[in-house]
Write a protein that holds these residues in place. Structure first.
Motif, short mmCIF file in Angstrom:
data_model
loop_
_atom_site.label_atom_id
_atom_site.label_comp_id
_atom_site.label_asym_id
_atom_site.label_seq_id
_atom_site.Cartn_x
_atom_site.Cartn_y
_atom_site.Cartn_z
N GLU A 137 1.23 14.27 -8.92
CA GLU A 137 1.67 13.81 -10.08
C GLU A 137 2.58 14.50 -10.75
O GLU A 137 3.79 13.62 -11.38
CB GLU A 137 0.63 14.35 -11.05
CG GLU A 137 0.58 13.70 -12.62
CD GLU A 137 -0.69 13.68 -13.46
OE1 GLU A 137 -0.83 13.60 -14.40
OE2 GLU A 137 -1.86 13.94 -12.56
N VAL A 138 3.57 15.79 -10.05
CA VAL A 138 4.34 16.19 -11.16
C VAL A 138 5.12 15.95 -10.56
O VAL A 138 6.20 15.52 -11.07
CB VAL A 138 4.94 17.64 -10.68
CG1 VAL A 138 6.04 17.94 -10.83
CG2 VAL A 138 3.33 18.59 -11.74
N ASP A 139 5.89 15.21 -8.96
CA ASP A 139 6.78 14.85 -8.31
C ASP A 139 6.73 13.35 -9.10
O ASP A 139 8.22 12.39 -8.73
CB ASP A 139 6.47 14.66 -6.93
CG ASP A 139 6.45 16.13 -6.03
OD1 ASP A 139 7.34 16.80 -6.55
OD2 ASP A 139 5.46 16.13 -5.03
N LYS A 140 5.83 12.19 -9.58
CA LYS A 140 5.53 11.37 -9.62
C LYS A 140 7.32 11.20 -11.18
O LYS A 140 7.64 10.51 -11.23
CB LYS A 140 4.76 10.65 -10.55
CG LYS A 140 4.47 10.34 -8.78
CD LYS A 140 2.44 9.63 -9.17
CE LYS A 140 1.89 8.95 -7.93
NZ LYS A 140 0.73 8.76 -7.91
N CYS A 141 6.61 12.11 -11.91
CA CYS A 141 7.52 12.72 -13.10
C CYS A 141 8.66 13.11 -13.18
O CYS A 141 9.46 12.00 -13.87
CB CYS A 141 6.53 13.29 -14.15
SG CYS A 141 4.94 13.33 -14.74
N ILE A 142 8.36 13.17 -11.81
CA ILE A 142 9.83 14.27 -12.13
C ILE A 142 11.00 12.98 -11.79
O ILE A 142 11.90 12.62 -11.87
CB ILE A 142 10.42 15.65 -11.04
CG1 ILE A 142 10.11 16.57 -11.56
CG2 ILE A 142 11.73 15.43 -10.28
CD1 ILE A 142 9.75 17.77 -10.28
N ALA A 143 10.07 12.47 -10.74
CA ALA A 143 10.73 10.46 -10.12
C ALA A 143 10.71 10.15 -11.16
O ALA A 143 12.31 8.80 -11.55
CB ALA A 143 9.99 10.34 -9.30
N LEU A 144 10.62 9.69 -11.82
CA LEU A 144 10.15 9.07 -13.61
C LEU A 144 11.51 9.49 -14.08
O LEU A 144 12.37 8.34 -14.93
CB LEU A 144 9.20 8.18 -14.41
CG LEU A 144 8.36 7.45 -13.45
CD1 LEU A 144 7.00 8.25 -14.54
CD2 LEU A 144 8.93 6.18 -13.51
N LEU A 145 11.48 10.66 -14.56
CA LEU A 145 13.02 11.30 -15.52
C LEU A 145 14.21 11.15 -14.80
O LEU A 145 14.84 10.71 -15.43
CB LEU A 145 12.36 13.06 -15.48
CG LEU A 145 10.77 12.73 -16.36
CD1 LEU A 145 11.09 14.96 -16.57
CD2 LEU A 145 11.22 12.32 -17.66
N ASN A 146 14.10 10.57 -13.44
CA ASN A 146 15.39 11.19 -12.83
C ASN A 146 16.02 9.92 -12.44
O ASN A 146 17.30 9.13 -12.16
CB ASN A 146 15.39 10.88 -10.94
CG ASN A 146 14.98 13.06 -11.53
OD1 ASN A 146 16.01 13.43 -12.40
ND2 ASN A 146 14.83 13.08 -10.21
N GLU A 147 15.43 8.24 -12.78
CA GLU A 147 15.39 6.88 -12.90
C GLU A 147 16.40 6.97 -13.92
O GLU A 147 16.16 7.41 -15.28
CB GLU A 147 14.14 5.73 -12.78
CG GLU A 147 14.18 6.47 -11.93
CD GLU A 147 12.49 4.56 -12.10
OE1 GLU A 147 12.31 4.36 -12.55
OE2 GLU A 147 11.68 5.42 -10.47
#
Length: 78
Positions: A68-78
């Motif tokens: 879940e944290v990885d998904k959030c980080i990926a969304l922030l990086n977009e």
């Protein structure tokens, strides 16, 4: 004419009630989000303080949290 004035007054009253209810709904949604965050925090704390018997389920929950944290980080990086 009096009927029209009564209807306008009733519309104003109902508009006020709707506005009040929308505010109450928004506060309730905020409270729900706050409680969900607290629940997640409690589950996270439970993962950290597990017994030996709960090790497998704790690892599963921890893996889920990491994803879940990885998904959030990926969304922030977009």
């Amino acid at each position: 004419m009096a009927l029209c004035d009564k209807q306008k007054q009733r519309i104003d009253e109902l508009s006020g009630i709707i506005s009040q209810k929308e505010t109450e709904i928004q506060l309730a949604k905020e409270k729900i989000n706050e409680l969900n965050a607290k629940c997640d925090n409690m589950l996270t704390a439970r993962v950290v303080s597990v017994n030996d018997g709960d090790l497998k389920s704790a690892r599963t929950r921890l893996s889920k949290l990491v994803r879940e944290v990885d998904k959030c980080i990926a969304l922030l990086n977009e």
